[in-house]
Design a protein around this motif. Structure first.
Motif, mmCIF file in Angstrom:
data_model
loop_
_atom_site.group_PDB
_atom_site.id
_atom_site.type_symbol
_atom_site.label_atom_id
_atom_site.label_comp_id
_atom_site.label_asym_id
_atom_site.label_seq_id
_atom_site.Cartn_x
_atom_site.Cartn_y
_atom_site.Cartn_z
ATOM 1 N N VAL A 5 78.035 109.712 -5.132
ATOM 2 C CA VAL A 5 77.231 108.525 -5.398
ATOM 3 C C VAL A 5 76.896 108.455 -6.886
ATOM 4 O O VAL A 5 77.042 109.434 -7.632
ATOM 5 N N ASN A 6 76.442 107.288 -7.290
ATOM 6 C CA ASN A 6 76.087 106.998 -8.678
ATOM 7 C C ASN A 6 74.573 106.817 -8.752
ATOM 8 O O ASN A 6 74.030 105.827 -8.251
ATOM 9 N N VAL A 7 73.884 107.761 -9.359
ATOM 10 C CA VAL A 7 72.431 107.699 -9.516
ATOM 11 C C VAL A 7 72.114 107.557 -11.009
ATOM 12 O O VAL A 7 72.342 108.491 -11.786
ATOM 13 N N ASP A 8 71.652 106.392 -11.394
ATOM 14 C CA ASP A 8 71.318 106.133 -12.806
ATOM 15 C C ASP A 8 72.486 106.439 -13.738
ATOM 16 O O ASP A 8 72.306 106.986 -14.839
ATOM 17 N N GLY A 9 73.693 106.108 -13.292
ATOM 18 C CA GLY A 9 74.864 106.304 -14.125
ATOM 19 C C GLY A 9 75.405 107.716 -14.146
ATOM 20 O O GLY A 9 76.351 108.007 -14.889
ATOM 21 N N ARG A 10 74.844 108.596 -13.345
ATOM 22 C CA ARG A 10 75.293 109.983 -13.271
ATOM 23 C C ARG A 10 75.863 110.273 -11.886
ATOM 24 O O ARG A 10 75.361 109.775 -10.875
ATOM 25 N N ALA A 11 76.896 111.100 -11.850
ATOM 26 C CA ALA A 11 77.508 111.492 -10.589
ATOM 27 C C ALA A 11 76.570 112.409 -9.813
ATOM 28 O O ALA A 11 75.932 113.304 -10.372
ATOM 29 N N ALA A 12 76.504 112.171 -8.518
ATOM 30 C CA ALA A 12 75.686 113.001 -7.640
ATOM 31 C C ALA A 12 76.365 113.086 -6.283
ATOM 32 O O ALA A 12 77.199 112.248 -5.932
ATOM 33 N N LEU A 13 76.008 114.095 -5.525
ATOM 34 C CA LEU A 13 76.487 114.231 -4.161
ATOM 35 C C LEU A 13 75.329 113.946 -3.216
ATOM 36 O O LEU A 13 74.200 114.395 -3.438
ATOM 37 N N GLU A 14 75.612 113.195 -2.184
ATOM 38 C CA GLU A 14 74.607 112.853 -1.187
ATOM 39 C C GLU A 14 74.692 113.831 -0.023
ATOM 40 O O GLU A 14 75.782 114.133 0.470
ATOM 41 N N HIS A 15 73.528 114.314 0.413
ATOM 42 C CA HIS A 15 73.488 115.168 1.605
ATOM 43 C C HIS A 15 72.173 114.972 2.329
ATOM 44 O O HIS A 15 71.103 115.108 1.724
ATOM 45 N N ASP A 16 72.265 114.633 3.587
ATOM 46 C CA ASP A 16 71.095 114.564 4.464
ATOM 47 C C ASP A 16 69.967 113.731 3.852
ATOM 48 O O ASP A 16 68.791 114.112 3.885
ATOM 49 N N GLY A 17 70.332 112.568 3.282
ATOM 50 C CA GLY A 17 69.342 111.663 2.740
ATOM 51 C C GLY A 17 68.876 111.984 1.338
ATOM 52 O O GLY A 17 68.063 111.248 0.765
ATOM 53 N N GLY A 18 69.378 113.057 0.747
ATOM 54 C CA GLY A 18 68.995 113.432 -0.608
ATOM 55 C C GLY A 18 70.182 113.354 -1.543
ATOM 56 O O GLY A 18 71.331 113.317 -1.126
ATOM 57 N N TRP A 19 69.903 113.328 -2.852
ATOM 58 C CA TRP A 19 70.979 113.353 -3.841
ATOM 59 C C TRP A 19 70.837 114.578 -4.731
ATOM 60 O O TRP A 19 69.731 115.040 -5.018
ATOM 61 N N HIS A 20 71.993 115.095 -5.133
ATOM 62 C CA HIS A 20 72.073 116.318 -5.919
ATOM 63 C C HIS A 20 72.893 116.008 -7.165
ATOM 64 O O HIS A 20 74.089 115.708 -7.054
ATOM 65 N N ASP A 21 72.273 116.088 -8.335
ATOM 66 C CA ASP A 21 72.971 115.816 -9.584
ATOM 67 C C ASP A 21 74.163 116.763 -9.712
ATOM 68 O O ASP A 21 74.015 117.986 -9.624
ATOM 69 N N LEU A 22 75.348 116.197 -9.916
ATOM 70 C CA LEU A 22 76.567 116.994 -9.867
ATOM 71 C C LEU A 22 76.670 117.966 -11.042
ATOM 72 O O LEU A 22 77.144 119.097 -10.881
ATOM 73 N N ALA A 23 76.217 117.560 -12.221
ATOM 74 C CA ALA A 23 76.255 118.461 -13.371
ATOM 75 C C ALA A 23 75.329 119.652 -13.157
ATOM 76 O O ALA A 23 75.685 120.802 -13.463
ATOM 77 N N ARG A 24 74.126 119.390 -12.647
ATOM 78 C CA ARG A 24 73.195 120.497 -12.372
ATOM 79 C C ARG A 24 73.763 121.413 -11.295
ATOM 80 O O ARG A 24 73.701 122.652 -11.400
ATOM 81 N N LEU A 25 74.327 120.809 -10.272
ATOM 82 C CA LEU A 25 74.847 121.573 -9.139
ATOM 83 C C LEU A 25 75.988 122.487 -9.572
ATOM 84 O O LEU A 25 76.093 123.631 -9.107
#
Length: 287
Positions: A5-25
């Motif tokens: 998913v795209n959260v504020d222009g940053r890539a993230a992964l969605e899981h169980d209703g939450g988002w995880h910033d891909l760079a941090r992850l």
């Protein structure tokens, strides 16, 4: 599987209703860029498992998602790719011998909840499964075409029919490329998330009325066939998007087009939904 998913222009992964910033992850800041993440889609499966085991950065419900593939190099559309839509367009007596392909300019790609600025009195809806290419490829076989698909998302191939059918022969691209005429999302979903990636339910409601309902197994040319055919003519790049065609129920066949205040709600199994409100827009130059 993964849900990008795209959260504020940053890539993230969605899981169980939450988002995880891909760079941090991942510990890799380059993966914050959506198109980089799409090109490195094979790494996302393991990162999705890491997201499932960790704490989310926020709730999906609290953010306005952007397009999961915001800047494709190429954006293709396939016309008359469901028999029932070909029939309502009076083209069923001679089904297309190959995928009827047009372009949507990449500048029309928009967020899953973007407004649709109406460019005239004949703007139409077309819900579609959208295939996203995951790696540079050419001359792919039908049997191996799924291997070069990063994932699937949902799209609206919004179309100004007056512009689309201007002149003879008509040209489609401009009529389908006004600002926000290509909302996609809410997520790019890996193909292994589907019980059958060739048989996905999709639908479209306009202001609460069901207009379209079909399954992608009804496509005349399947996703692998379309990918193989396009790649036999032009090289494909990671992040290229392919609107695979719309089923019956479009406004042109009903004699009803979008008006200000209409809300177009589209959905697909596993992928999720789009919600697009129609607002006033600017008409093209009259010649």
């Amino acid at each position: 599987m993964f849900r990008l998913v795209n959260v504020d222009g940053r890539a993230a992964l969605e899981h169980d209703g939450g988002w995880h910033d891909l760079a941090r992850l991942s510990g890799d800041e380059s993966l914050a860029e959506l198109m980089t993440a799409v090109a490195r889609n094979r790494e996302l499966h393991a990162l999705q498992e890491r997201a499932a085991a960790g704490s989310a950065d926020g709730a999906i419900a609290d953010v306005a998602l952007g397009a999961p593939v915001p800047t494709p190099r190429q954006c293709f559309g396939i016309g008359l790719n469901y028999k029932d839509h070909a029939a309502e367009a009076h083209a069923d007596t001679a089904l297309p011998p190959a995928p009827l392909t047009f372009t949507k300019f990449p500048s029309c790609i928009a967020a899953p909840n973007a407004t649709i600025p109406l460019s005239g009195a004949a703007v139409d809806w077309e819900v579609e499964i959208v295939a996203v290419i995951g790696e540079a490829c050419a001359h792919v076989s039908i049997d191996t075409a799924w291997d070069v698909v990063a994932g699937l998302t949902l799209g609206q191939d919004v179309s100004d029919r007056a512009v689309q059918y201007t002149g003879s022969p008509p040209q489609f691209s401009l009529g389908k490329s006004f600002p926000n005429f290509g909302p996609i999302g809410p997520a790019l979903v890996s193909t292994d998330a589907f019980s059958n990636r060739d048989d996905i339910a999709l639908w479209c409601d306009v202001s609460g009325e069901r207009m379209q309902s079909a399954r992608s197994s009804q496509l005349i040319f399947s996703v692998p066939t379309v990918v193989a055919y396009l790649s036999s003519i032009t090289p494909l790049s990671a992040g290229d998007v392919i609107f695979t065609g719309t089923p019956a129920g479009v406004g042109a066949a009903r004699g009803r087009f979008l008006a200000e205040g209409d809300v177009v709600v589209s959905g697909a199994d596993v992928i999720g939904g789009l919600r697009n409100e129609c607002v006033g827009g600017r008409r093209p130059l009259e010649l």
